[in-house]
Design a protein around this motif. Structure first.
Motif, PDB file in Angstrom:
ATOM      1  N   LEU A 229       1.008  -1.004  -0.052  1.00 32.45           N
ATOM      2  CA  LEU A 229       0.059   0.008  -0.054  1.00 32.45           C
ATOM      3  C   LEU A 229       0.702   1.124   0.065  1.00 32.45           C
ATOM      4  CD1 LEU A 229      -2.710   1.585   0.050  1.00 32.45           C
ATOM      5  CD2 LEU A 229      -2.533   1.124   2.655  1.00 32.45           C
ATOM      6  N   VAL A 230       1.893   1.157   0.810  1.00 32.58           N
ATOM      7  CA  VAL A 230       2.921   2.362   0.835  1.00 32.58           C
ATOM      8  C   VAL A 230       3.512   2.534  -0.390  1.00 32.58           C
ATOM      9  CG1 VAL A 230       4.968   3.307   1.765  1.00 32.58           C
ATOM     10  CG2 VAL A 230       3.157   2.249   3.395  1.00 32.58           C
ATOM     11  N   GLU A 231       3.905   1.537  -1.269  1.00 35.20           N
ATOM     12  CA  GLU A 231       4.634   1.695  -2.397  1.00 35.20           C
ATOM     13  C   GLU A 231       3.501   2.280  -3.377  1.00 35.20           C
ATOM     14  OE1 GLU A 231       6.436  -1.134  -5.805  1.00 35.20           O
ATOM     15  OE2 GLU A 231       6.426  -1.851  -3.630  1.00 35.20           O
ATOM     16  N   ILE A 340     -12.391   9.784 -10.230  1.00 36.02           N
ATOM     17  CA  ILE A 340     -12.188   8.475  -9.335  1.00 36.02           C
ATOM     18  C   ILE A 340     -11.951   7.451 -10.620  1.00 36.02           C
ATOM     19  CG2 ILE A 340     -13.553   6.646  -8.509  1.00 36.02           C
ATOM     20  CD1 ILE A 340     -14.985   8.696  -7.221  1.00 36.02           C
ATOM     21  N   GLU A 341     -12.297   7.374 -11.843  1.00 34.56           N
ATOM     22  CA  GLU A 341     -11.939   6.385 -12.942  1.00 34.56           C
ATOM     23  C   GLU A 341     -10.490   6.378 -13.510  1.00 34.56           C
ATOM     24  OE1 GLU A 341     -14.369   7.735 -16.045  1.00 34.56           O
ATOM     25  OE2 GLU A 341     -16.341   6.570 -15.130  1.00 34.56           O
ATOM     26  N   LEU A 342      -9.789   7.727 -13.180  1.00 37.15           N
ATOM     27  CA  LEU A 342      -8.363   7.775 -13.523  1.00 37.15           C
ATOM     28  C   LEU A 342      -7.691   7.288 -12.374  1.00 37.15           C
ATOM     29  CD1 LEU A 342      -8.151  11.371 -14.730  1.00 37.15           C
ATOM     30  CD2 LEU A 342      -8.172   9.364 -16.003  1.00 37.15           C
ATOM     31  N   ILE A 343      -8.040   7.594 -11.078  1.00 37.67           N
ATOM     32  CA  ILE A 343      -7.519   6.837 -10.055  1.00 37.67           C
ATOM     33  C   ILE A 343      -7.454   5.461  -9.747  1.00 37.67           C
ATOM     34  CG2 ILE A 343      -7.405   6.756  -7.269  1.00 37.67           C
ATOM     35  CD1 ILE A 343      -8.418   9.737  -7.506  1.00 37.67           C
ATOM     36  N   GLU A 344      -8.699   4.860 -10.310  1.00 38.08           N
ATOM     37  CA  GLU A 344      -9.020   3.396 -10.414  1.00 38.08           C
ATOM     38  C   GLU A 344      -7.923   2.822 -11.340  1.00 38.08           C
ATOM     39  OE1 GLU A 344     -13.362   2.834  -9.358  1.00 38.08           O
ATOM     40  OE2 GLU A 344     -13.008   3.247 -11.327  1.00 38.08           O
ATOM     41  N   GLU A 345      -7.559   3.648 -12.488  1.00 36.13           N
ATOM     42  CA  GLU A 345      -6.705   2.908 -13.544  1.00 36.13           C
ATOM     43  C   GLU A 345      -5.231   3.188 -13.079  1.00 36.13           C
ATOM     44  OE1 GLU A 345      -7.338   1.723 -16.559  1.00 36.13           O
ATOM     45  OE2 GLU A 345      -9.231   1.619 -15.950  1.00 36.13           O
ATOM     46  N   HIS A 346      -4.890   4.178 -12.225  1.00 34.48           N
ATOM     47  CA  HIS A 346      -3.736   4.472 -11.640  1.00 34.48           C
ATOM     48  C   HIS A 346      -3.363   3.522 -10.861  1.00 34.48           C
ATOM     49  CE1 HIS A 346      -0.143   6.822 -10.307  1.00 34.48           C
ATOM     50  NE2 HIS A 346      -0.382   6.207  -9.271  1.00 34.48           N
ATOM     51  N   VAL A 347      -4.431   2.882  -9.831  1.00 36.74           N
ATOM     52  CA  VAL A 347      -4.163   1.874  -8.904  1.00 36.74           C
ATOM     53  C   VAL A 347      -4.021   0.497  -9.652  1.00 36.74           C
ATOM     54  CG1 VAL A 347      -5.636   0.243  -7.270  1.00 36.74           C
ATOM     55  CG2 VAL A 347      -5.596   2.928  -7.033  1.00 36.74           C
ATOM     56  N   LYS A 348      -4.783   0.057 -10.758  1.00 38.51           N
ATOM     57  CA  LYS A 348      -4.453  -0.931 -11.552  1.00 38.51           C
ATOM     58  C   LYS A 348      -3.261  -1.044 -11.948  1.00 38.51           C
ATOM     59  CE  LYS A 348      -9.126  -1.954 -13.075  1.00 38.51           C
ATOM     60  NZ  LYS A 348     -10.109  -1.818 -14.446  1.00 38.51           N
ATOM     61  N   HIS A 350      -0.384   0.436 -11.125  1.00 31.63           N
ATOM     62  CA  HIS A 350       0.728   0.468 -10.168  1.00 31.63           C
ATOM     63  C   HIS A 350       0.598  -0.071  -8.827  1.00 31.63           C
ATOM     64  CE1 HIS A 350       1.031   4.365 -12.464  1.00 31.63           C
ATOM     65  NE2 HIS A 350       2.356   4.501 -12.017  1.00 31.63           N
ATOM     66  N   THR A 351      -0.296  -0.882  -8.741  1.00 34.08           N
ATOM     67  CA  THR A 351      -0.359  -2.159  -7.748  1.00 34.08           C
ATOM     68  C   THR A 351       1.096  -3.132  -7.683  1.00 34.08           C
ATOM     69  OG1 THR A 351      -2.724  -1.825  -7.866  1.00 34.08           O
ATOM     70  CG2 THR A 351      -1.368  -3.945  -6.784  1.00 34.08           C
ATOM     71  N   PRO A 352       1.562  -3.004  -6.680  1.00 29.74           N
ATOM     72  CA  PRO A 352       2.956  -3.924  -6.734  1.00 29.74           C
ATOM     73  C   PRO A 352       2.490  -5.302  -6.940  1.00 29.74           C
ATOM     74  CG  PRO A 352       3.041  -2.328  -4.859  1.00 29.74           C
ATOM     75  CD  PRO A 352       1.621  -2.295  -5.484  1.00 29.74           C
ATOM     76  N   VAL A 353       3.868  -6.065  -7.214  1.00 25.90           N
ATOM     77  CA  VAL A 353       3.661  -7.564  -7.307  1.00 25.90           C
ATOM     78  C   VAL A 353       3.527  -8.188  -5.928  1.00 25.90           C
ATOM     79  CG1 VAL A 353       4.938  -9.490  -7.941  1.00 25.90           C
ATOM     80  CG2 VAL A 353       5.092  -7.395  -9.314  1.00 25.90           C
ATOM     81  N   GLY A 354       2.557  -9.085  -5.908  1.00 20.30           N
ATOM     82  CA  GLY A 354       2.185  -9.847  -4.619  1.00 20.30           C
ATOM     83  C   GLY A 354       1.018  -9.316  -3.702  1.00 20.30           C
TER      84      GLY A 354
END
Length: 456
Positions: A229-231, A340-348, A350-354
């Motif tokens: 989450l921090v990453e 919000i849609e842009l943030i959702e795409e960003h989360v997808k 940039h979510t770290p491996v694992g």
């Protein structure tokens, strides 16, 4: 200022403060279902006050949530109609132990009245009612037509008011909307607000393993949800303070030279601001002043980050879940749903491996900006000059009142945001209070405004 009106306010001051205190004793907390009966009591109190003031067609109108109180006085043919909006609900009072008095037992000390709702917004709504009452009691007429629309859900996002405004469009039709739910810049520094930021909220939930794991047995071999989450969160801003979500600024309307000049004229000192907040330094989006950053630029803020063990002492676990709450303040022409849609795409992306990440959407509200050179706003500026003896400033406000954009879009009328609170009056916090000097001057300001708003 009409001498009879001025004398009326002086004569009735003690009575008015007693009445205001009675309203403030009602624990109309819209966020808590346990206070449902209090919400009804507050609506009835407002309706009775409007009736006693001389308003007509007073009605407590149901919604799917808390009711809206309506009233009008329409006896000035050919004159403008003013719609007055406010709210009778208040914020929760937690933490209670930080209050110096019971939040629903109003206390006057040092020229201020302390209670939940004193400034936001019961005190300011009360002033409008009493300004109209003073005119009707002393002159037996109004120079304008007036309508009141006082709701009970502003503190929970005005959940049901947009539909009410749509359905009651004809009833609420007017030539100008007046709202006192904003602040002045400081003591004897009145300000007309011509812009409000919009907002959107969301939560990010990150998960790694199916449960927390022993940090000795598993440490170094498995992902940690908090680390992930921090990453992820660190990718949302540049080191300089700009939002790094792709497309976040694409629809932002740049500040005009006139606006930047007006904002630069506001009485603000960066060093005093820094010291007052107890900060080692200020920080924010490059290329903009501090005032521009908190009034007129969009933001993405972490409101809460939590996960893992948070009790006293230590617990050697690798958290399987971690959470973050985020709100964005938005400016024209940003669409909160699109953000919000842009943030959702960003989360997808940039979510770290694992780990996996889920986004939950919360409230949204659109920004509002109007010209600060309309006739209705010029009349408000003149009224402030009469009531306070100084010319008002023009400013944007960093906060949000989402229903303002709804009124603007549905009713197509100019909006005048003329508040009488002060920025340090602790609305939403313990020891909320309202300056009685601003109460007295504000009553006279509003009375003058309604006396002279005959052409807009």
């Amino acid at each position: 200022m009409n001498d009879k009106v001025d004398q009326y306010f002086s004569k009735e001051r003690i009575h008015h403060l007693e009445q205001l205190s009675a309203l403030l004793r009602i624990a109309s907390i819209s966020a808590l279902s346990a206070h449902k009966a209090d919400m009804g009591q507050a609506a009835e109190w407002i309706a009775d006050a409007l009736t006693q003031a001389g308003l007509e067609h007073v009605a407590i109108m149901p919604t799917k949530g808390n009711p809206v109180v309506y009233a009008d006085y329409l006896h000035s043919p050919g004159k403008p109609t003013v719609l007055i909006y406010g709210h009778y609900d208040v914020q929760p009072v937690d933490p209670l132990d930080l209050w110096d008095n019971d939040p629903f037992d109003p206390t006057i000390r040092d020229g201020k009245i302390y209670a939940r709702g004193a400034s936001d917004d019961k005190g300011q709504v009360f002033m409008h009612i009493k300004a109209i009452e003073a005119l009707l009691k002393t002159t037996h007429a109004l120079a304008v037509n007036v309508k009141f629309c006082i709701e009970g859900e502003e503190e929970i996002g005005s959940v049901h008011l947009p539909l009410f405004v749509e359905e009651q469009k004809a009833l609420l039709a007017a030539d100008v909307l007046v709202i006192s739910d904003t602040t002045m810049l400081g003591p004897n520094a009145p300000a007309i607000c011509y812009g409000l930021r919009g907002l959107c909220g969301l939560q990010i939930d990150v998960q790694s393993a199916k449960s927390d794991l022993h940090s000795g047995l598993y440490g170094g071999a498995v992902p940690n949800a908090l680390h992930g989450l921090v990453e992820l969160l660190a990718t949302m801003h540049t080191k300089e303070g700009a939002v790094a979500v792709q497309g976040f600024y694409d629809d932002v309307v740049p500040l005009t030279d006139d606006e930047r000049k007006e904002l630069a004229s506001l009485p603000h000192d960066d060093e005093e601001y820094r010291k007052g907040l107890g900060l080692p330094s200020l920080f924010g989006e490059p290329g903009y002043s501090t005032v521009e950053r908190y009034m007129a630029r969009p933001t993405l803020e972490l409101n809460g980050v939590y996960g893992g063990f948070q009790g006293e002492g230590t617990k050697t676990v690798i958290p399987a879940r971690a959470h973050a709450k985020i709100t964005c303040r938005l400016v024209n022409n940003q669409d909160p749903v699109h953000i919000i849609e842009l943030i959702e795409e960003h989360v997808k992306s940039h979510t770290p491996v694992g780990v996996t990440a889920k986004v939950t959407r919360f409230d949204t509200g659109r920004p509002f900006v109007t010209s600060f050179d309309s006739a209705a706003i010029r009349s408000a500026a003149k009224a402030y000059e009469v009531g306070f003896g100084v010319k008002p400033y023009y400013m944007r406000m960093g906060g949000s009142i989402p229903i303002v954009e709804v009124f603007d879009r549905v009713l197509h009328i100019p909006v005048v945001l003329m508040g009488f609170g002060l920025p340090d009056e602790n609305f939403h916090a313990p020891n909320e209070h309202f300056s009685l000097d601003n109460f007295d001057r504000g009553l006279r300001t509003l009375a003058y405004y309604y006396e002279h708003l005959d052409t807009i």
